[in-house]
Scaffold this active site. Structure first.
Site, PDB file in Angstrom:
ATOM      1  N   LYS A   1      76.572   0.879 -15.275  1.00  0.00           N
ATOM      2  CA  LYS A   1      76.845   1.727 -13.918  1.00  0.00           C
ATOM      3  C   LYS A   1      77.871   2.789 -14.509  1.00  0.00           C
ATOM      4  CE  LYS A   1      74.998  -0.802 -10.275  1.00  0.00           C
ATOM      5  NZ  LYS A   1      73.432  -0.333  -9.789  1.00  0.00           N
TER       6      LYS A   1
ATOM      7  N   GLU B   1      83.803   2.994  -5.365  1.00  0.00           N
ATOM      8  CA  GLU B   1      83.258   4.173  -4.984  1.00  0.00           C
ATOM      9  C   GLU B   1      83.498   4.352  -3.550  1.00  0.00           C
ATOM     10  OE1 GLU B   1      78.679   4.267  -5.293  1.00  0.00           O
ATOM     11  OE2 GLU B   1      79.025   4.506  -7.405  1.00  0.00           O
TER      12      GLU B   1
ATOM     13  N   HIS C   1      69.498  -3.732   0.674  1.00  0.00           N
ATOM     14  CA  HIS C   1      69.302  -2.835  -0.567  1.00  0.00           C
ATOM     15  C   HIS C   1      68.268  -3.008  -1.136  1.00  0.00           C
ATOM     16  CE1 HIS C   1      73.647  -2.214   0.313  1.00  0.00           C
ATOM     17  NE2 HIS C   1      73.797  -3.530   0.005  1.00  0.00           N
TER      18      HIS C   1
ATOM     19  N   ARG D   1      62.215   3.600 -16.279  1.00  0.00           N
ATOM     20  CA  ARG D   1      61.025   3.094 -16.043  1.00  0.00           C
ATOM     21  C   ARG D   1      60.126   3.636 -15.265  1.00  0.00           C
ATOM     22  NH1 ARG D   1      62.054   0.545 -11.290  1.00  0.00           N
ATOM     23  NH2 ARG D   1      64.046  -0.444 -11.237  1.00  0.00           N
TER      24      ARG D   1
HETATM   25  P1  ADP Z   1      71.632  -1.844  -7.413  1.00  0.00           P
HETATM   26  O1  ADP Z   1      71.461  -1.477  -8.718  1.00  0.00           O
HETATM   27  O2  ADP Z   1      72.409  -3.520  -7.240  1.00  0.00           O
HETATM   28  O3  ADP Z   1      70.332  -1.586  -6.573  1.00  0.00           O
HETATM   29  P2  ADP Z   1      72.502   0.524  -6.431  1.00  0.00           P
HETATM   30  O4  ADP Z   1      73.909   1.388  -7.006  1.00  0.00           O
HETATM   31  O5  ADP Z   1      71.263   1.259  -6.731  1.00  0.00           O
HETATM   32  O6  ADP Z   1      72.840  -0.815  -6.657  1.00  0.00           O
HETATM   33  O7  ADP Z   1      72.589   0.747  -4.832  1.00  0.00           O
HETATM   34  C1  ADP Z   1      71.927  -0.017  -3.999  1.00  0.00           C
HETATM   35  C2  ADP Z   1      71.879   0.687  -2.705  1.00  0.00           C
HETATM   36  O8  ADP Z   1      73.018   0.391  -2.188  1.00  0.00           O
HETATM   37  C3  ADP Z   1      71.653   2.198  -2.279  1.00  0.00           C
HETATM   38  O9  ADP Z   1      70.148   2.338  -2.191  1.00  0.00           O
HETATM   39  C4  ADP Z   1      72.507   2.270  -1.117  1.00  0.00           C
HETATM   40  O10 ADP Z   1      71.572   1.894   0.192  1.00  0.00           O
HETATM   41  C5  ADP Z   1      73.546   1.358  -1.311  1.00  0.00           C
HETATM   42  N1  ADP Z   1      74.728   2.084  -1.810  1.00  0.00           N
HETATM   43  C6  ADP Z   1      75.337   2.106  -3.090  1.00  0.00           C
HETATM   44  N2  ADP Z   1      76.291   3.102  -3.254  1.00  0.00           N
HETATM   45  C7  ADP Z   1      76.699   3.476  -1.960  1.00  0.00           C
HETATM   46  C8  ADP Z   1      77.884   3.932  -1.571  1.00  0.00           C
HETATM   47  N3  ADP Z   1      78.565   4.839  -2.488  1.00  0.00           N
HETATM   48  N4  ADP Z   1      77.975   4.092  -0.275  1.00  0.00           N
HETATM   49  C9  ADP Z   1      77.001   3.633   0.466  1.00  0.00           C
HETATM   50  N5  ADP Z   1      75.929   3.050   0.127  1.00  0.00           N
HETATM   51  C10 ADP Z   1      75.660   2.838  -1.057  1.00  0.00           C
END
Ligand code: ADP
Length: 518
Positions: free
Chosen positions: A116, A200, A235, A292
């Site tokens: 990431k 973040e 999530h 994907r």
């Molecule tokens: P993973 O790869 O573990 O699924 P992601 O980075 O795709 O993690 O994030 C999954 C979910 O977490 C997102 O769809 C959102 O709901 C929440 N999320 C991620 N980053 C943030 C953020 N900076 N602020 C608020 N919610 C977040």
């Protein structure tokens, strides 16, 4: 076009790929585990090979065996589906080394998005907006603390190697930081073998809006609009839709162009999804790129009228993108609900068992069911407990929601607990209909989403008993002589009343019934 491909997956996505491949005249090789001998994807394929025992590590993740099967069967390309080996750089490389086309991006593009923090650095250079924060290599606690202070609270600690929502922690204040950092690092180390974190800003009411992109080998890239996947639980996506409600054409264009820029920054080829957080003020930030085909791709197919698996196959075959950006038109609104074997009333505990009775809604231009199971199949502990994806389309969102609600009412599954009642309550709820969407939706509206079972259990048992009695009467064949005592359809007995015993199984509880017949 290819003559024969191998599908390195199972379940609904394997069936989905086979369907398009067959339409294009391509023969399909399936692979399966011992648990999937009689699975739908095996029956649909032209050839099928056993990989090994049920656990994925001994079957669907055995890259070496899959390549061996591809070579032995003469498959020219491998479609990895999603999950399993779909984002595995070594597998993509192994395909290449064996002169087999990997239906997906080059290994280097998968690797670029695997971390990431590295992904964020690439996106920053490509001018794609990022959630403010820190994604550097220096992981010393003092520096992370200083970066946290700079970022402000609430903030989110995220595992650099993360996925599936693991290794994430919301931190509300500096006083909680050290403890949260240690916990998140521990979780990330256990889950991914890498404790590195990024920081973040935590958006409190964001929406998850993702863009479908496609790139060919000739340097062209397009976006096929967006999907809103804000309705999530832990999530994980629950209901997805396209287009995203209320997104303006300008924002769609800006997000789409940023996504294509993101893909081209890593020399992407094939289908990809760029995930963004979309904030209440209309700003959007890159979150990650999935290299994907996504589970929720059908909603994009419904509003664009395109077959994304066909696009993947054509591009893997070296052809140019089927459409240019200005030829991509959007029509109506689509929704997808993921039907899972799980128990919403018991913290969504995954359920297992036999699908004793299964009736899906009728499929037509408005309703589509993507599934890998048939009545009688087992939902086992070995794989993802998704039973099907229910996809609906109509002219606008309101009509599409009505279709979804109706289709969920028509869905009949017994033998395994499912989330159908929960999905129905969700799709039919006022806040969902009113587009009050953000990633906290389910937590915020819990009181609306867990309705008690409507049917009182005794009534259910009586109705079931009636059904079986009527069916057994209908199945009885009459003897030739209608006046024979054996032709009598009632249960008359000399000097006694007959009580027919019946045992009904409901939610694993046995009920003994006695039916008195006159
Ligand atoms: P993973 O790869 O573990 O699924 P992601 O980075 O795709 O993690 O994030 C999954 C979910 O977490 C997102 O769809 C959102 O709901 C929440 N999320 C991620 N980053 C943030 C953020 N900076 N602020 C608020 N919610 C977040």
């Amino acid at each position: 076009m290819f003559n024969k491909i191998l599908i390195a997956n199972r379940g609904e996505i394997a069936c989905r790929v086979i369907q398009t491949a067959h339409r294009l005249g391509i023969r399909c090789v399936a692979v399966y585990s011992e648990a999937d001998r009689h699975a739908r994807h095996v029956a649909m394929a032209d050839e099928a090979f056993l990989l090994g025992p049920a656990p994925s590590s001994e079957s669907y993740l055995r890259a070496d065996k899959i390549i061996e099967v591809a070579k032995a069967s003469g498959a020219q390309a491998i479609h990895p589906g999603y999950g399993f080996l779909s984002e595995n750089t070594d597998f993509a490389k192994a395909c290449e080394a064996n002169d087999i086309v990997f239906i997906g991006p080059p290994a280097s593009a998968i690797a670029s998005m695997g971390s990431k923090s590295a992904a964020k650095a690439i996106m920053q250079d490509a001018g794609v907006p990022l959630v403010p924060g820190y994604h550097g290599d220096d992981q010393s606690p003092d520096l992370l603390r200083a970066e946290a202070e700079k970022c402000g609270f609430p903030l989110l600690l995220k595992a650099v190697a993360g996925g599936g929502g693991k290794g994430m922690r919301v931190v509300e204040a500096m006083s909680e930081f050290d403890e949260a950092l240690a916990a998140a690092q521990r979780e990330a180390k256990n889950a991914f073998g890498n404790p590195d974190m990024l920081i973040e800003k935590y958006l409190t009411q964001p929406r998850h809006v993702e863009i479908q992109v496609f790139c060919d080998n000739l340097g062209n890239g397009v976006y096929l609009a967006e999907r809103d996947c804000s309705v999530q639980r832990r999530h994980q996506k629950v209901i997805e839709e396209a287009p995203a409600p209320g997104l303006s054409d300008e924002t769609r264009k800006a997000m789409g162009e940023a996504a294509v820029r993101a893909a081209q920054a890593i020399d992407y080829v094939g289908a990809g999804t760029v995930e963004f957080l979309y904030d209440v003020d209309g700003s959007f930030y890159f979150m990650e790129m999935n290299t994907r085909l996504q589970v929720e791709h059908p909603v994009t197919e419904m509003i664009t009228g395109q077959d994304l698996v066909e696009w993947q196959l054509r591009i893997a075959n070296g052809e140019a993108l089927p459409l240019q950006q200005d030829q991509i038109r959007l029509r109506g609104h689509a929704l997808e609900a993921r039907i899972y074997a799980e128990d919403p009333d018991n913290d969504f505990l995954p359920a297992t068992g036999t699908l004793r009775y299964l009736r899906t809604p009728d499929e037509n231009a408005h309703v589509r069911v993507d599934t890998g199971v048939v009545e009688g199949d087992e939902v086992s502990i070995h794989y993802d407990p998704m039973i099907a994806k229910l996809i609906v389309w109509d002219d606008n969102r309101e009509r599409a929601i009505n279709r979804m609600v109706q289709a969920l009412e028509e869905y009949r599954i017994s033998g395994v607990k499912t989330n159908i009642r929960f999905l129905h309550a969700l799709a039919d709820s006022a806040p969902f209909r009113e587009e009050d969407l953000d990633t906290g939706f389910i937590g915020k509206h819990e009181d609306l989403l867990f309705p008690p079972a409507q049917l009182d259990e005794n009534l259910g048992l009586v109705l079931s008993a009636c059904f079986f009695l009527l069916r057994s009467k209908a199945e009885q064949t009459l003897p030739a002589d209608p006046f024979s005592p054996f032709a009598r359809q009632n249960s008359w007995r000399l000097n006694s009343q007959y009580a027919r015993p019946m045992t009904l199984l409901s939610d694993d509880v046995q009920h003994q019934l006695s039916i008195l017949e006159q």
